[in-house]
Structure formats: structure tokens, C-alpha cells
Design a protein around this motif. Structure first.
Motif, PDB file in Angstrom:
ATOM      1  N   ALA A 145       4.432 -34.446 -33.998  1.00 32.25           N
ATOM      2  CA  ALA A 145       5.606 -34.026 -34.373  1.00 32.25           C
ATOM      3  C   ALA A 145       6.718 -34.823 -33.297  1.00 32.25           C
ATOM      4  O   ALA A 145       7.736 -35.295 -34.058  1.00 32.25           O
ATOM      5  N   ASP A 146       6.327 -34.893 -32.095  1.00 33.67           N
ATOM      6  CA  ASP A 146       7.315 -35.940 -31.428  1.00 33.67           C
ATOM      7  C   ASP A 146       7.893 -37.096 -31.787  1.00 33.67           C
ATOM      8  O   ASP A 146       9.033 -37.595 -31.862  1.00 33.67           O
ATOM      9  N   GLU A 147       6.582 -37.938 -32.348  1.00 33.97           N
ATOM     10  CA  GLU A 147       7.086 -39.133 -32.958  1.00 33.97           C
ATOM     11  C   GLU A 147       7.815 -38.979 -34.326  1.00 33.97           C
ATOM     12  O   GLU A 147       8.480 -39.791 -34.539  1.00 33.97           O
ATOM     13  N   ALA A 148       7.352 -37.968 -34.960  1.00 32.22           N
ATOM     14  CA  ALA A 148       8.119 -37.857 -36.241  1.00 32.22           C
ATOM     15  C   ALA A 148       9.349 -37.376 -36.042  1.00 32.22           C
ATOM     16  O   ALA A 148      10.386 -38.147 -36.433  1.00 32.22           O
ATOM     17  N   TRP A 149       9.794 -36.642 -34.965  1.00 29.65           N
ATOM     18  CA  TRP A 149      10.931 -36.435 -34.793  1.00 29.65           C
ATOM     19  C   TRP A 149      12.061 -37.502 -34.362  1.00 29.65           C
ATOM     20  O   TRP A 149      13.186 -37.657 -34.443  1.00 29.65           O
ATOM     21  N   GLU A 150      11.362 -38.210 -33.376  1.00 29.78           N
ATOM     22  CA  GLU A 150      11.907 -39.510 -33.026  1.00 29.78           C
ATOM     23  C   GLU A 150      12.508 -40.514 -34.127  1.00 29.78           C
ATOM     24  O   GLU A 150      13.609 -40.924 -34.100  1.00 29.78           O
ATOM     25  N   LEU A 151      11.637 -40.789 -34.959  1.00 24.71           N
ATOM     26  CA  LEU A 151      11.967 -41.388 -36.214  1.00 24.71           C
ATOM     27  C   LEU A 151      13.159 -40.711 -36.897  1.00 24.71           C
ATOM     28  O   LEU A 151      14.108 -41.606 -37.266  1.00 24.71           O
ATOM     29  N   VAL A 152      12.888 -39.497 -37.083  1.00 27.22           N
ATOM     30  CA  VAL A 152      14.028 -38.757 -37.904  1.00 27.22           C
ATOM     31  C   VAL A 152      15.369 -39.010 -36.873  1.00 27.22           C
ATOM     32  O   VAL A 152      16.417 -39.335 -37.762  1.00 27.22           O
ATOM     33  N   ARG A 153      15.344 -38.964 -35.616  1.00 25.65           N
ATOM     34  CA  ARG A 153      16.715 -38.953 -34.792  1.00 25.65           C
ATOM     35  C   ARG A 153      17.135 -40.437 -34.861  1.00 25.65           C
ATOM     36  O   ARG A 153      18.306 -40.702 -35.051  1.00 25.65           O
TER      37      ARG A 153
END
Length: 842
Positions: free
Chosen positions: A92-100
Motif C-alpha cells: 500500500a505504501d508504494e501504491a499511495w506514493e505513486l498516486v501522490r
């Protein structure tokens, strides 16, 4: 779990695709986490790893930085970040970073959702327009996102603060069936009570109940130590039926006892995920049945189904990793535009086909093993398409069969009882690093209307040919060895190009049948019975090496052979045998034990060196042989023999131990601007009714002269000046009594018994009124000249003691008529000959 407004704001960047795909817009990735997402990614974008997915997202983000309409790429990047998360590629952390990152770029280029939507619609329509797809829904989706109360854009405005956003995760509940800790008495009850994303755990035992979930659930076997307990679920019908839902099973034996229904079936957009499961069925094992349905199978064994192990049909999709099928009629069948990605497939003991791709299906497969099938290991038909990489097919009648469709092969090993790779009409195959060994028929068979491009491959130990081609073949860097028939056999109507290849220990290097076309370039053949055999076809060869052919290196029996830079070496019965047809060979070297034999063919050799150990280096029996700028070296008796047909030698060097050129019977021979060398005997021997035309030809290193003629041979032409006389024996019973000298110097010497010569002269001169005790030779010449002869009476030399007389004249034909006419020392015959000469035209 309820998402925060900050999370909803970030999810809004990818909401456009989420709305189009009917996803949950308040969940990262649009649905709960599950491996069915991997199958969907592979099916839609051919992405099956975190590295491939990250590369896709990074490419979209980089492109958005310079794009005139970045919102389309930013929306895709945000949507894909969620897909990677639910597919277990990233956390999740990496996914949210890409969305950010996507959101930050969007905020820097736009001032609100409306401007974002305008560019998004335009960018998507441009993207889809290039692919010929419709774009009717984009405006409607944009209007919904901008106006609906349920839209994340309305619920989370553009300027919403996104600090502190965390991943919204679904926390599954666990339901247990069987054993001491059971929460439900039956599987049906557990399925009824489970929410989407929940897990059902089955204790050890056998459950006679079909599983037909109505929500997305996971069913797994209870852990017994480090491995799952043995759990069996069986049903008289579908053991599992995923109808429009996502179903995952782990470590379970699934059995279907119906003869009409598959043990597991997926339809109506359902997703089936199996891991570590065994499937048994009296019909199909696993059936994925329609568009939108897909299955993800990992470490699954389909054991002895009655019909098909795994069936993919009607645009459904299969992703399989370490799938094993044993028995059944067909191991895996993908048909009716189905799609599949197969990795580590093992298909064994199918009664018909190990892997079948048909009906415009599209399949990619890697690291597969297919063996012991009853008909063929792999079969592509009905416009199917298969890419097969790093795989092995063995112990099958036909290794890979393409009846109509496309097959791409890379790093494939095949062993088959008949043909290793068989192409029928409509097949199109590209093979790289294909290895076929021990084929009971041909290693590769290309039928009529089929085409094959093969490179960097090895075909070995085939009972028939390395390649049998009736269609179209392009072979580059192919090694063919130890075949019992041919390396490359192009049959009637076939077309083939062979380059940079090697054939060794084969019966025939290359054969072209009636009407076939074969081109060979930069290719080597060693240790064959025959080299290139032309049997009515048309062959072009360039930079070809043929060594150690046991019989003939080049054999032409009809058709044509055209080539250059050909090298023939090693022991052979003949470097070239042309029975019929046409041969044109240039800038080549032909070395062998036996003669170059020309039967009824038309053969032209240009700038060719021929070295042969036999009695004759080149022989033409009928047909035509032209040697132009050639060097012929006969280590046996003769260099060239013309025993019929036509022989042309121009600008060439001919060497024989006894004779350079021998003619017999009735050939037509033309020799011009050439050098004839005979160490032991005469350079040119003309026998029979040969017709020889000589022009500017010389003898060198001859012991007995330039030429010797038979009584009925016809010789015409001019010879270049040389000191060596031409010895003429017209009837084979000894030289004749004349020495004829051309005006430019070469001598045609006719020798005989002096007394007999003088007796013939005297009798002739008396009849003509001459004085036998005076100037007998001059009177004789004058008498001939008065009756139409072309002699110059002042240019005569006589040696009565030697019994010879020399005439100097520009009329060579007349001199030769004298040589033929005065062929007997009998006075009466001599007188008749002189009269005949006097009456003959100049």
C-alpha cells in the motif's frame, strides 16, 4: 472500511478509469485485494510482474511531464498503482506514493476537476482513436464525475488537503468448517455467512457439496504443520462454479463426478484463483467459459480428466503458473478467441493433444513441458496464435502441428515419432533456437500454402529430412545433421531460402523437386552422399561449400542450377553431373575423384577451376558444355572429352596427362584463345566425325604436337604461331605425306614413306604433263593453280629426300581439303585426289 476525505481526493485522480470499469471508487485499486487482479493485468496488458507494472506507471508519469494533455497519462498511472496493489505486486505504501506523484503533477498543471476532465476526455479519445475503438462513453463519465453526489470529485474538491492519507484496507473475517473450531456446519452455510473478501477454512476431510459462491471469497485447507491438511470437495456437477464472482481456493482437492459438467467452471465475468490444488473430473477439469471470465492457476494439478484438462473459451482468459495436466483427451485447450498466459505448464499423456490453440485464440507460453500425447504435443488451428518460449515437447507422434494459424517458437526442444514441426496450409511459423532430435519423419515439414522462418536452430537425427518444404521456407543459421535422407528437401511448388547454415552427415544436402525454387547462400555441406540435387526445380547457390560428398557434389536432372563462389572438395564420384536441364556456374572451384559429366544438359562454367583425379576431368556426351575463362586440370589421361553434343572452350587453360582435349563420335567443338597442355601425348586429338573450330589456340608442354586428326574429322580455324607442329593422322594408320604451312608460321606436318610419296607425286605430274625429272613440285602446284586452286606457285618448298612438300597459302580450307584428299600413297588414288582438288572451289 470508510476512507478519509484525503484518501478519496487522491483516488479521484484515477477515478475516470474506475468509473468506466465499474470499480469501487472508494477503494485503492477499485476492489478488494486478490490474485485475480494479476490475471486481469496479464489479460489486458501482458503484464505479469511488479517490474513490468512499475515500468508502465513510470512511463506514464514521465510522458505526462511533457504532454500537452497530461491528465490522461496521470489518470492511468494512478489507476495502475491501485491495480498493482490489489495484484500483490506492491504494498500500500508504494501504491499511495505513486498516486501522490500523479496528483502532484496534476495540481501543477490544472486548477480544478473540470479542466482535468476536459483534457482527460480529449487524451483518451485520441488514444483510443489510434486503435480504431469507440469513444462514446467518455463525455458521460466526465459529466457524472463532475456532478454526481456519489462522485469522489464532488465529495473531495480539487483543493482538498491530502496530507496524512493512508491505505484503505479490507480486513477479512475467517469462517471455519469442520474440526473442533468450526463456526459453520457446512460449506454452504459458510458461503452464505461470508462477506466479500472473507476466508473460509476447511478442516481435514471429504465434503460432498458443490461450492457456488455469491460473493468474492477465499476457501483454503487448514494448515497441518507446514503443509495443508488433505481436504477433498466433490460434487455430482460443478465442484466449484464461479458465476460472476471472484473465488479463490488453496490446497484443496476438487472432484467433479458428472460426465457432462466441468469440475470447476467460471462464467459471466467470474474470476477463479487456484493455488496448490488438485482437480479431477469425468468431464472437463477447469472450464473458463465467456468474455470477462478468467482463471489464475498456480501449482495446480488436473489429474486424468475424461475430456479436457483446462478449457478456455469465448474470449475468456487463463493465467497459469506451474499447471500440470495428466491424461484426458486434451491437456489444455484455448479456443473461440480465448486468451492465456502459461508459465511452467506440464501436459502429459493426453490421448490427443497436449496443448490446443484454436478459433482465433491467443496464447503465450513459457517453460512448458508437453509429452506423451496421442496425436500431437502442440496444435494450432483455425487461426489460433501461440507464442511458445523455452519449452520441451517429447514422446509424441507430431511435436508441433500448425493446421492454420500463427506459431512463434523460441528455445524449443522437440523429439517426435513422425514430424517434429509440421505446418499445413495456412500456417505461419517463426522459429528461433528450435532443436528437433530423433524425429521419426522429417524434423520440419512445411506443407503447401504454409510458411516458416527458422533461425539459429538445430535439426538432428531425423529419419527423413531436416526440412521437407512444399510451401515457403526461410532458414538462416540452421544446422542439420545425421538425417537419413536430406537436409533441405524442397518438393514440387515449394520455395526455400537457406543461408549461413550447415549440413553434415546427411544423405542429400539439398534437393529441389519439379517446379521447386531453392536459393542457398553462405552454407556448408560435409559428409553427404549427394550435395545439391536438382530434379526439375530451379536452384541458385552462392558461397556454398560442399566437402566429402560420397557420390556427386552437384547433380542436375532437369531444371536449372545457377551459382557462383561454389567450392567442392574432398573425395566424390563427380563434382558435377548434369543429365539434363541447365547449369551456369561462375567463380568456383570443383575438386573431385571423378569427371564432370554432361549428359543432355546445357552447362556453362565461367572462371571455374576443375581438378579431377579420374581419366578425364570434364566430359560432354550430349547437350552443351561451355568452359569460359576456366582452368581444367585432369590428373588422369585427358583434360576434356567431347563424345557428342557441343563443346566450347574459350580463354581457358586445359591440361591432361596424355591429351588436353579429345573428341570422338560427332561432337561440335569450338576452341578459341586457349592453352592446351598434354605432357605425354598430343594436346588435341580429334577422332570420329568431329567438327572442330580452332581460333588462336596454342599448345604448351606437349610432347607430340598440338593436334592429331582422324580421316573424317572436319577442322577449321586459325592457330596462334607456335614452334610445335601439328601432327595429323587422318586414318589412324600412320601420318600422311604432306607438310602444310600456314602463312603466319604454324606447320601442319603430314609425314609418310619417302619412296611412296615421290612415287605418288611422279605419277600425278606425268598425268598432268609435268617433267618428273625437273621442277616437279612447282609443276604440280602450277597444275593445281590452273584448275582453280588457291596456291601461290612461288611460295613452295620441297624436300624430295624427306618425302615432304610444303605449301604456303592463306586459303586454309584448301590446305585441309588436300590433307583429306591425299590420304593414300597409291598412285592412282593420288591422281584422283589431285584432280578432285583442281576442280574444287577455293
Amino acid at each position: 472500511m470508510e476512507v478519509t476525505i484525503a484518501q478519496r481526493r487522491l483516488l479521484g485522480v484515477g477515478a475516470f478509469l474506475g468509473r468506466l470499469n465499474r470499480n469501487d471508487l472508494d477503494v485503492l485499486g477499485g476492489t478488494h485485494r486478490g490474485e485475480h487482479a494479476t490475471a486481469r493485468l496479464v489479460a489486458s496488458f501482458d503484464v505479469a510482474s511488479a517490474e513490468e507494472a512499475r515500468a508502465f506507471v513510470e512511463k506514464a508519469l514521465v510522458r505526462a511531464e511533457t504532454s500537452a494533455r497530461p491528465s490522461w497519462d496521470l489518470g492511468r498511472a494512478a489507476s495502475w498503482a491501485g491495480n498493482m496493489y490489489i495484484a500483490y505486486f506492491i504494498e500500500a505504501d508504494e501504491a499511495w506514493e505513486l498516486v501522490r506523484r500523479a496528483d502532484a503533477l496534476a495540481r501543477g498543471r490544472y486548477d480544478g476537476w473540470e479542466a482535468f476532465a476536459v483534457d482527460y476526455v480529449a487524451g483518451r479519445q485520441e488514444f483510443l482513436g489510434k486503435r480504431g475503438k469507440g469513444t462514446d462513453d467518455e463525455v458521460a463519465v466526465a459529466e457524472w464525475l463532475l456532478t454526481s453526489k456519489k462522485s469522489p470529485w464532488v465529495r473531495a474538491p480539487w483543493d482538498t488537503d491530502t496530507a496524512g492519507a493512508t491505505a484503505p484496507l479490507h480486513v477479512p473475517r475467517e469462517h471455519r468448517v469442520g474440526g473442533a473450531r468450526a463456526t459453520h456446519a457446512t460449506i454452504a452455510a459458510a458461503l452464505e455467512g461470508a462477506a466479500a473478501g472473507d476466508v473460509i477454512v476447511l478442516a481435514k476431510g471429504t465434503y460432498a457439496a458443490p461450492m457456488r459462491p455469491e460473493r468474492d471469497v477465499v476457501v483454503r485447507a487448514e494448515q497441518a504443520g507446514n503443509k495443508p491438511a488433505r481436504v477433498i470437495v466433490e460434487a455430482d456437477g460443478h465442484a466449484v462454479f464461479a458465476d460472476g464472482v471472484s473465488f479463490r481456493a488453496e490446497g484443496i482437492e476438487l472432484r467433479g463426478t458428472s460426465t457432462e459438467r466441468a469440475a470447476l467452471a467460471v462464467r459471466d465475468g467470474g474470476v477463479l484463483t487456484l493455488e496448490g490444488c488438485t482437480v479431477a473430473s469425468r468431464s472437463h477439469g477447469v472450464a473458463i467459459l465467456d468474455k470477462g471470465s478468467c482463471a489464475y492457476l498456480r501449482r495446480v494439478h488436473v489429474d486424468r480428466p475424461a475430456d479436457i484438462g483446462v478449457l478456455v473459451s469465448d474470449r475468456a482468459f487463463l493465467h497459469a503458473d506451474a499447471l500440470t495436466t495428466t491424461g484426458g483427451r486434451i491437456g489444455v485447450s484455448i479456443e473461440k478467441r480465448g486468451k492465456a498466459d502459461l508459465r511452467g505448464l506440464v501436459s502429459a499423456s493426453a490421448t490427443q493433444v497436449g496443448l490446443l490453440v484454436s478459433g482465433q485464440a491467443e496464447v503465450k507460453a513459457r517453460a512448458c513441458t508437453i509429452e506423451r500425447a496421442g496425436w500431437s504435443g502442440v496444435q494450432v488451428s483455425e487461426d489460433g496464435s501461440l507464442e511458445l518460449h523455452e519449452s520441451r515437447v517429447a514422446n509424441v507422434p507430431v511435436g508441433l502441428l500448425v493446421q492454420r494459424g500463427v506459431l512463434v517458437l523460441e528455445k524449443i526442444q522437440v523429439a517426435a515419432k513422425t514430424n517434429g514441426l509440421e505446418l499445413q496450409e495456412g500456417a505461419r511459423v517463426k522459429a528461433t533456437e528450435l532443436t528437433v532430435t530423433r524425429a521419426g519423419g522429417s524434423a520440419v515439414y512445411v506443407g503447401k500454402g504454409a510458411s516458416l522462418a527458422i533461425a539459429r536452430s538445430e535439426l538432428a537425427r531425423a529419419r527423413f529430412d531436416g526440412v521437407t518444404c512444399e510451401g515457403t521456407l526461410r532458414a538462416v543459421d540452421v544446422t542439420v545433421r545425421d538425417t537419413k535422407r536430406g537436409a533441405f528437401f524442397v518438393e514440387e511448388g515449394g520455395r526455400a531460402y537457406v543461408a549461413q547454415s550447415v549440413a553434415t552427415h546427411v544423405d542429400v544436402f539439398a534437393r529441389a523437386g519439379l517446379g521447386a525454387r531453392l536459393a542457398i547462400s553462405s552454407t556448408t555441406s560435409t559428409d553427404s552422399r549427394l550435395g545439391v540435387a536438382v530434379e526439375g526445380g530451379n536452384v541458385a547457390i552462392e558461397s556454398v561449400w560442399i566437402t566429402n560428398a560420397r557420390e556427386h557434389a552437384l547433380q542436375i536432372d532437369g531444371g536449372s542450377l545457377v551459382g557462383g563462389y561454389v567450392t567442392v572438395e574432398g573425395p566424390n564420384e563427380s563434382p558435377l553431373v548434369a543429365v539434363s536441364g541447365r547449369v551456369s556456374l561462375a567463380t568456383s572451384r570443383l575438386v573431385g575423384a571423378g569427371e564432370i559429366h554432361v549428359g543432355g544438359a546445357d552447362v556453362t562454367l565461367r572462371r571455374v577451376t576443375v581438378i579431377v583425379d579420374a581419366d578425364c576431368a570434364c566430359a560432354v556426351h550430349e547437350g552443351k558444355l561451355a568452359l569460359l575463362h576456366c582452368k581444367i586440370e585432369g590428373k588422369g589421361a585427358n583434360g576434356v572429352e567431347a563424345l557428342g553434343g557441343e563443346l566450347t572452350i574459350a580463354d581457358s587453360s586445359i591440361e591432361g596427362r596424355e591429351c588436353a582435349v579429345v573428341t570422338d563420335h560427332e561432337p561440335l567443338v569450338r576452341i578459341a584463345r586457349s592453352e592446351l597442355c598434354a605432357v605425354v601425348d598430343v594436346a588435341l586429338e580429334v577422332l570420329g566425325k568431329s567438327q572442330v573450330n580452332l581460333t588462336d589456340t596454342r599448345a604448351s608442354r606437349t610432347k607430340a604436337g598440338l593436334a592429331r586428326f582422324s580421316s573424317v574429322a572436319t577442322v577449321a580455324g586459325a592457330l596462334a604461331p607456335r614452334e610445335t607442329p601439328m601432327v595429323v593422322d587422318l586414318d589412324g594408320e600412320g601420318p600422311l605425306p604432306f607438310e602444310l604451312m600456314l602463312h603466319d608460321g604454324p606447320r601442319y606436318s603430314l609425314f609418310g614413306d619417302p619412296e611412296a610419296v615421290l612415287g605418288a607425286y611422279t605419277a600425278a605430274l606425268r598425268e598432268l604433263g609435268g617433267d618428273p625429272n625437273g621442277h616437279t613440285v612447282s609443276a604440280y602446284v602450277e597444275a593445281i593453280a590452273e584448275r582453280g586452286g588457291a596456291f601461290d606457285p612461288t611460295s613452295v618448298r620441297a624436300d624430295p629426300e624427306a618425302g615432304s612438300v610444303a605449301f604456303v597459302s592463306a586459303d586454309r580450307d584448301t590446305l585441309l581439303r588436300i590433307a583429306r584428299a591425299v590420304r593414300d600413297v597409291d598412285p592412282e588414288t593420288a591422281l584422283a585426289c589431285v584432280r578432285a582438288l583442281a576442280e574444287a572451289p577455293p
